[in-house]
Every structure is written in C-alpha cells, then in structure tokens.
Design an enzyme around this catalytic site. Structure first.
Site, PDB file in Angstrom:
ATOM      1  N   SER A  53       0.715  -1.513  -0.158  1.00 32.12           N
ATOM      2  CA  SER A  53      -0.022  -0.108   0.376  1.00 32.12           C
ATOM      3  C   SER A  53       0.938   1.781   0.134  1.00 32.12           C
ATOM      4  O   SER A  53       1.530   1.465   0.447  1.00 32.12           O
ATOM      5  CB  SER A  53      -0.674   0.365   1.133  1.00 32.12           C
ATOM      6  OG  SER A  53      -1.247   1.348   0.758  1.00 32.12           O
ATOM      7  N   LYS A  54       0.520   1.823  -0.900  1.00 29.11           N
ATOM      8  CA  LYS A  54       1.405   3.206  -1.286  1.00 29.11           C
ATOM      9  C   LYS A  54       0.343   4.681   0.110  1.00 29.11           C
ATOM     10  O   LYS A  54       1.202   5.654   0.626  1.00 29.11           O
ATOM     11  CB  LYS A  54       1.519   4.091  -2.318  1.00 29.11           C
ATOM     12  CG  LYS A  54       2.051   3.024  -3.356  1.00 29.11           C
ATOM     13  CD  LYS A  54       2.278   3.691  -4.351  1.00 29.11           C
ATOM     14  CE  LYS A  54       2.832   2.559  -5.768  1.00 29.11           C
ATOM     15  NZ  LYS A  54       3.385   1.337  -5.013  1.00 29.11           N
ATOM     16  N   LYS A  81     -13.780  -3.349   1.645  1.00 30.14           N
ATOM     17  CA  LYS A  81     -14.349  -2.341   1.938  1.00 30.14           C
ATOM     18  C   LYS A  81     -15.401  -2.503   1.687  1.00 30.14           C
ATOM     19  O   LYS A  81     -16.502  -1.417   2.321  1.00 30.14           O
ATOM     20  CB  LYS A  81     -14.237  -1.711   0.495  1.00 30.14           C
ATOM     21  CG  LYS A  81     -12.871  -1.050   0.257  1.00 30.14           C
ATOM     22  CD  LYS A  81     -13.670  -0.765  -1.389  1.00 30.14           C
ATOM     23  CE  LYS A  81     -11.476   0.332  -1.859  1.00 30.14           C
ATOM     24  NZ  LYS A  81     -11.708   0.487  -2.619  1.00 30.14           N
ATOM     25  N   ASP A  88     -13.261   7.509  -3.370  1.00 29.41           N
ATOM     26  CA  ASP A  88     -12.786   6.988  -5.081  1.00 29.41           C
ATOM     27  C   ASP A  88     -13.818   7.745  -5.596  1.00 29.41           C
ATOM     28  O   ASP A  88     -12.583   8.187  -7.138  1.00 29.41           O
ATOM     29  CB  ASP A  88     -13.512   5.746  -4.811  1.00 29.41           C
ATOM     30  CG  ASP A  88     -11.892   4.805  -4.231  1.00 29.41           C
ATOM     31  OD1 ASP A  88     -11.273   5.329  -4.145  1.00 29.41           O
ATOM     32  OD2 ASP A  88     -12.955   3.750  -3.494  1.00 29.41           O
ATOM     33  N   GLY A  97     -18.096  -4.083 -11.640  1.00 28.41           N
ATOM     34  CA  GLY A  97     -17.815  -3.958 -10.300  1.00 28.41           C
ATOM     35  C   GLY A  97     -18.016  -3.265  -9.563  1.00 28.41           C
ATOM     36  O   GLY A  97     -18.169  -2.282  -8.828  1.00 28.41           O
ATOM     37  N   ALA A 129     -15.034  -1.215  -8.255  1.00 24.77           N
ATOM     38  CA  ALA A 129     -14.555  -0.546  -8.589  1.00 24.77           C
ATOM     39  C   ALA A 129     -15.653   0.526  -9.701  1.00 24.77           C
ATOM     40  O   ALA A 129     -15.611   1.688  -9.298  1.00 24.77           O
ATOM     41  CB  ALA A 129     -13.509  -0.107  -9.489  1.00 24.77           C
ATOM     42  N   ARG A 148     -19.510  -6.742 -19.799  1.00 24.27           N
ATOM     43  CA  ARG A 148     -18.969  -8.009 -20.907  1.00 24.27           C
ATOM     44  C   ARG A 148     -20.473  -9.087 -20.193  1.00 24.27           C
ATOM     45  O   ARG A 148     -20.944  -8.898 -20.804  1.00 24.27           O
ATOM     46  CB  ARG A 148     -17.843  -8.532 -20.201  1.00 24.27           C
ATOM     47  CG  ARG A 148     -17.572  -9.689 -20.749  1.00 24.27           C
ATOM     48  CD  ARG A 148     -16.318 -10.843 -20.380  1.00 24.27           C
ATOM     49  NE  ARG A 148     -15.959 -10.627 -18.456  1.00 24.27           N
ATOM     50  CZ  ARG A 148     -15.213 -11.491 -18.152  1.00 24.27           C
ATOM     51  NH1 ARG A 148     -13.676 -11.098 -18.553  1.00 24.27           N
ATOM     52  NH2 ARG A 148     -15.039 -11.165 -16.863  1.00 24.27           N
ATOM     53  N   MET A 194      -8.479   3.442 -14.162  1.00 24.12           N
ATOM     54  CA  MET A 194      -8.031   3.673 -13.263  1.00 24.12           C
ATOM     55  C   MET A 194      -7.039   2.790 -12.157  1.00 24.12           C
ATOM     56  O   MET A 194      -6.943   3.193 -11.536  1.00 24.12           O
ATOM     57  CB  MET A 194      -9.759   2.697 -11.942  1.00 24.12           C
ATOM     58  CG  MET A 194     -10.764   4.174 -12.415  1.00 24.12           C
ATOM     59  SD  MET A 194     -12.181   3.568 -11.029  1.00 24.12           S
ATOM     60  CE  MET A 194     -13.448   4.093 -11.939  1.00 24.12           C
TER      61      MET A 194
HETATM   62  P1  ATR Z   1     -13.463  -4.365  -9.331  1.00 27.55           P
HETATM   63  O1  ATR Z   1     -13.814  -4.895  -7.413  1.00 27.55           O
HETATM   64  O2  ATR Z   1     -12.225  -4.406  -9.328  1.00 27.55           O
HETATM   65  O3  ATR Z   1     -14.668  -3.897  -9.390  1.00 27.55           O
HETATM   66  P2  ATR Z   1     -15.035  -7.088  -9.582  1.00 27.55           P
HETATM   67  O4  ATR Z   1     -16.047  -6.884  -8.493  1.00 27.55           O
HETATM   68  O5  ATR Z   1     -14.491  -8.572  -9.282  1.00 27.55           O
HETATM   69  O6  ATR Z   1     -13.868  -6.594  -9.288  1.00 27.55           O
HETATM   70  O7  ATR Z   1     -15.242  -7.030 -11.324  1.00 27.55           O
HETATM   71  C1  ATR Z   1     -14.299  -6.764 -12.821  1.00 27.55           C
HETATM   72  C2  ATR Z   1     -15.088  -5.849 -13.891  1.00 27.55           C
HETATM   73  O8  ATR Z   1     -13.549  -5.842 -13.932  1.00 27.55           O
HETATM   74  C3  ATR Z   1     -16.340  -6.848 -14.436  1.00 27.55           C
HETATM   75  O9  ATR Z   1     -17.160  -5.849 -14.444  1.00 27.55           O
HETATM   76  C4  ATR Z   1     -15.713  -7.592 -14.747  1.00 27.55           C
HETATM   77  O10 ATR Z   1     -16.798  -8.343 -15.748  1.00 27.55           O
HETATM   78  P3  ATR Z   1     -17.978  -9.154 -15.632  1.00 27.55           P
HETATM   79  O11 ATR Z   1     -18.650  -8.422 -14.682  1.00 27.55           O
HETATM   80  O12 ATR Z   1     -18.245  -9.657 -16.814  1.00 27.55           O
HETATM   81  O13 ATR Z   1     -16.781 -10.763 -15.244  1.00 27.55           O
HETATM   82  C5  ATR Z   1     -15.158  -6.927 -15.397  1.00 27.55           C
HETATM   83  N1  ATR Z   1     -13.744  -7.659 -16.530  1.00 27.55           N
HETATM   84  C6  ATR Z   1     -12.415  -8.592 -16.050  1.00 27.55           C
HETATM   85  N2  ATR Z   1     -11.806  -9.025 -16.465  1.00 27.55           N
HETATM   86  C7  ATR Z   1     -12.265  -8.173 -17.886  1.00 27.55           C
HETATM   87  C8  ATR Z   1     -11.705  -9.059 -19.865  1.00 27.55           C
HETATM   88  N3  ATR Z   1     -11.022  -9.277 -19.823  1.00 27.55           N
HETATM   89  N4  ATR Z   1     -12.847  -7.969 -20.653  1.00 27.55           N
HETATM   90  C9  ATR Z   1     -14.155  -7.143 -19.912  1.00 27.55           C
HETATM   91  N5  ATR Z   1     -14.509  -7.422 -19.045  1.00 27.55           N
HETATM   92  C10 ATR Z   1     -13.453  -7.548 -17.248  1.00 27.55           C
END
Ligand code: ATR
Length: 273
Positions: free
Chosen positions: A15-16, A66, A103, A130, A132, A153, A216
C-alpha cells in the site's frame, strides 16, 4: 502521542497510502501518525474496534474489506451508500464510526482539477460493473455530464447497476456488444482486465475524435488501457495514479479539515521529482 490513522487491507505491504499521508502531514504541518494494518479476514470488525479503542481516529479500507467496512459503519455518506463500499472510516466525537467513500471524488477531481476535463454536456462510458464502478457512480453522475453509460462483459450486471443509479442522474447500462455505433467523449476503464494486461473488447471507434481515456489502474509503464487510448488517438490517455492521490487527499480532508496540495505528491509518486 500524535493522532493515529492507518490503512487496513489484506495484503497490505504494497500500500502506498502511508507514504502519501506522511507527505500530506509533512506538507500541512499536521501532527499525525499513519500506519498499516494487515487485516484478519476472519475478524475485520475486531481489528477495527481494537484500533479505535486504542485511540485511532480514522482508517482507510482497502481490498478485500470495503464491503465489510460499509456494514460496520454506524452511519454513511450518500456516496458510500450508493457505492456499497466504504474506503474511509471516521471516528465521530461520540465514538460512533462514519463511513465514506472517496474514490469517486478522487476520480472526478483528478480529471477536472488536475487535467481540465469539462464534464458538462459529455457522453461518458464507464467499463465494468464491479466494485470499482459502483464506487465512483454518484460523484460521476453529479458532474453535469449529459449521459453516463455503464457497459459490462456480463450485461445483466451493468443493467442492475444502472437501475440502482438511474434515479440519481442520466444513467443507462448495456453489454459491451451493444456499443457498436456509439461515441463517447471520455471512456473510463473500471474493469480488472488490466491486471491480466488485457483490455475489454469494445469497438475501436467508440472513442470520439479528441476523446479522452482514463484507466483506474496505474503502473510504472503505461497500462494496457492507456495504450489502447494512445493507439486510437485519445487527446489524453490517463492512468489512475492521480485518482489514488486525490482519494487519499479527500480522506485527509475528512479527518483533518485541511486540504493537502496534491500535484507535488502525484509527481513524486510518478518519480518526476
Ligand atoms: P472490482 O472490485 O475491481 O470492480 P470485480 O467486482 O471482480 O472487481 O469486477 C471486475 C469487473 O471487471 C467486472 O465488471 C468484470 O466483468 P464481468 O462482470 O463480465 O466478469 C470486468 N472484467 C474483468 N476482466 C475482464 C475482461 N478481460 N474483459 C472485460 N471485462 C472484464
């Protein structure tokens, strides 16, 4: 003894935040100590309660706690409420804990103040659905943008988030495959694809001429999504280092009532000074 703060996560060694907050404290002349805590996945609440009982005044929360911090908070800001996640805990005078999420403010402030992006009237694409994405939803909707589109996706997750946020601003959701023919002034990558050095598959031409991209994530070298933007002629292809420093600055302000100056810290972290 100086006032005490810390960041809690697991893992935490990378962590920074301690270095950033130490620099803020030095710069603003605030006497405080900012440590790091390796949180116990089995007893996050206990870790927080012990720190507060020992006199701690506030915590930053990082992966994977979180959502648990959101549950633990006695009260929450509206932006944290929508985010479903808390990255800042503030001990109130009466000992209760207030949860906030800085954030989104960090993202918006980096784009607007540090880089001069004008949100008014723009169409903005937010990739991913997700944590973020959810974390930055409300501050983005409050910028005066014309339309925010969440594309994911897995389309159903984007639609669910859009339904949650739509009462708060001009928001829609869709799958990545529905982006053909669409054009955006700013594309923000909030997916975790970059961790595997990948980019979400979106049409090449959905970035408008003179459009900006924002990842991000950040790294020492340009991220995969920064390169995507550069290769498609983005006016600016930014990474998330400024967001990291700005979200920290907002936490510092919530705790101390003082706003640190962020540009020198961003340059330091970039290794430019
Ligand atoms: P975070 O808390 O970082 O947002 P997360 O809740 O696991 O992590 O969400 C990851 C996000 O990145 C999701 O929206 C995921 O898409 P899916 O819901 O379809 O899984 C997206 N993601 C991860 N790898 C991806 C890829 N190679 N191409 C497109 N979307 C991707």
């Amino acid at each position: 003894m100086p006032d005490r703060y810390a960041v809690i996560g697991n893992p935490i060694a990378h962590s920074k935040s301690p270095a950033i907050h130490a620099e803020f404290a030095r710069q603003t002349g605030q006497a405080l100590e900012y440590g790091r805590i390796l949180g116990n996945p089995e007893d996050f609440a206990g870790d927080v309660r012990r720190f507060i009982a020992d006199g701690g005044l506030g915590l930053n929360i990082t992966v994977p706690f979180k959502e648990q911090a959101w549950e633990l908070a006695d009260e929450r800001s509206q932006r944290a409420e929508i985010a479903g996640a808390v990255n800042t805990l503030i001990r109130l005078e009466d000992g209760r804990l207030r949860g906030d999420n800085t954030d989104g403010v960090g993202l918006v402030r980096d784009l607007r103040q540090n880089h001069g992006f004008e949100f008014a009237g723009t169409r903005v694409l937010l990739l991913g659905a997700g944590g973020a994405t959810r974390g930055v939803l409300l501050p983005l909707l409050e910028t005066g943008l014309r339309q925010l589109v969440i594309a994911n996706r897995t389309a159903s997750k984007a639609l669910a988030l859009a339904a949650l946020g739509a009462p708060l601003g001009p928001l829609t959701g869709c799958g990545l495959d529905a982006l053909a023919g669409e054009r955006f002034d700013l594309i923000i990558n909030a997916t975790s694809a970059g961790l595997a050095n990948a980019v979400p598959s979106i049409p090449d031409d959905c970035l408008s001429e003179r459009g900006w991209t924002y990842d991000m994530l950040y790294g020492d070298a340009p991220t995969a999504f920064c390169r995507w933007g550069q290769d498609r002629g983005a006016a600016r292809a930014l990474d998330g280092l400024g967001m990291l420093v700005e979200q920290a600055a907002e936490s510092f302000w919530l705790w101390r009532g003082v706003r640190p100056e962020t540009s020198t810290v961003i340059k330091q972290r970039r290794g430019l000074s």
